[in-house]
Enzyme design. Structure first.
Site, mmCIF file in Angstrom:
data_model
loop_
_atom_site.group_PDB
_atom_site.id
_atom_site.type_symbol
_atom_site.label_atom_id
_atom_site.label_comp_id
_atom_site.label_asym_id
_atom_site.label_seq_id
_atom_site.Cartn_x
_atom_site.Cartn_y
_atom_site.Cartn_z
ATOM 1 N N ALA A 121 -48.475 70.667 -39.867
ATOM 2 C CA ALA A 121 -47.801 71.628 -38.995
ATOM 3 C C ALA A 121 -46.301 71.371 -38.980
ATOM 4 C CB ALA A 121 -48.357 71.539 -37.579
ATOM 5 N N GLY A 139 -52.308 68.988 -40.623
ATOM 6 C CA GLY A 139 -52.826 70.338 -40.802
ATOM 7 C C GLY A 139 -53.003 70.718 -42.261
ATOM 8 N N GLU A 165 -56.347 69.423 -43.026
ATOM 9 C CA GLU A 165 -57.300 70.278 -42.316
ATOM 10 C C GLU A 165 -57.463 71.624 -43.015
ATOM 11 O OE1 GLU A 165 -56.901 68.606 -37.769
ATOM 12 O OE2 GLU A 165 -55.218 69.720 -38.629
ATOM 13 N N GLU A 204 -51.371 62.219 -37.434
ATOM 14 C CA GLU A 204 -50.968 62.699 -36.111
ATOM 15 C C GLU A 204 -50.772 61.563 -35.113
ATOM 16 O OE1 GLU A 204 -53.303 66.196 -37.903
ATOM 17 O OE2 GLU A 204 -53.410 63.995 -37.931
#
Length: 255
Positions: free
Chosen positions: A64, A107, A110, A130
């Site tokens: 992200a 992300g 992911e 993270e």
């Protein structure tokens, strides 16, 4: 048409999405979420049978866009954020291959795990870092990763935030194939062509059944598999496939 991705098709059967923010290591921002959702909508309505997602430049995706997340009120993140992308990936019926070049972190990993098959270049790196930002994965990193590599490998990756190599990822079962850096897209297209040679209706039914294996208990999964088998058996594709087998010829699937 798209600001943060590139979309192309190959032989009308394969859609290729390239994440295109190379200066930000293809970090996923709200605009990229919108672009990806719209591109997947476009591909779902097209004759394309298989989709490849990869990254432009040196990375698949570093995750992200942290600056955007910091600058965005929590209410907006909760109400929208990146959820439209994850919901679209989960609902997308056609097979999706992640061709991971460079880093796939947070992300980015992911997103790769939301695909159906992951292949990687030798220099690829994978991780859920993270924890280093004082947060935790929020789009499947604690769930899909654990279901794929097991509790202890997932716990180590999530709690340390370390990146692992493509070889380590393959040894864990996260990646199905590692190829030389210069061969990644060629291998992804080869695999996509192999899948695209099958009837789309059967691909959709098979993908749903395999995915449900991770979302249901055994009996529920077997019930879904049996239902999809009967649906496939009644299809024109099945009639052609079995007839071709008996006649010792290649089946002629409808495009």
């Amino acid at each position: 048409m798209y600001e943060t991705i590139k979309l192309e098709t190959k032989d009308k059967k394969i859609g290729i999405i390239k994440l295109n923010r190379p200066d930000r290591l293809n970090a996923i921002n709200f605009k990229m979420v919108d672009d990806l959702v719209n591109a997947l909508d476009e591909l779902e309505k097209s004759p394309v049978k298989v989709v490849i997602i990869t990254g432009e430049g040196k990375a698949f995706s570093a995750g992200a866009d942290v600056k955007e997340m910091v600058d965005t009120p929590l209410k907006e993140i909760v109400l929208k954020g990146h959820m439209p992308l994850w919901e679209k990936m989960r609902a997308f019926k056609k097979p999706v291959i992640a061709a991971v070049n460079g880093v796939a972190a947070g992300g980015g990993l992911e997103l790769a795990m939301a695909c159906d098959i992951i292949i990687a270049s030798e220099s690829a790196k994978f991780g859920q870092p993270e924890i280093n930002l004082g947060i935790i994965p929020g789009a499947g990193g604690t769930q899909r990763l654990t279901r794929t590599v097991g509790k202890y490998n997932a716990m180590k990756m999530v709690l340390t935030g370390e990146l692992i190599s493509a070889k380590e990822a393959k040894d864990m079962g996260l990646v199905v194939k590692v190829v030389p850096d210069g061969s990644l897209i060629d291998e992804a297209i080869r695999l996509a062509n192999e899948i695209a040679s099958k009837p789309l209706f059967s691909l959709i039914l098979a993908k749903e059944a395999v995915n449900r294996a991770l979302e249901t208990n055994l009996q529920q999964g077997l019930d879904i598999e049996r239902r999809n088998f009967y649906v496939a058996l009644a299809s024109e594709e099945a009639k052609e496939g079995m007839k071709a087998f008996l006649e010792k010829r290649k089946p002629r699937w409808e495009e």
